[in-house]
Motif scaffolding. Sequence first.
Motif: not given
Length: 85
Positions: A15-16, A67, A57, A6, A19-20, A8, A31, A23, A29
């Motif tokens: 991006c957050r 996203c 991504i 990913i 990733k959330r 970012t 970054e 996660d 992954y």
Amino acid sequence: MQQIEIYTSAYCGYCRAAKRLLDDKGVSYSEIDVGLQPQLRQQMMARAHGRHTVPQIFIGETHVGGCDELYALEREGKLDPLLAG
């Protein structure tokens, strides 16, 4: 499990969020922060067919997109099979 990359930048809310979700899926992954490294942004754009926004991504050989596309795959039930390979 597929390799996930990913691209970012530090202050990117999308991006957050991406990733959330990853996660929450419990997947690892790599970054790649393009914020301070223009050569990495050029690499990202080449891989993402000219797209210059983050996140970008990649799951295995598949360019997912950003996203919104990642969350769309989740809603459609297609993300887990893609992650599994």
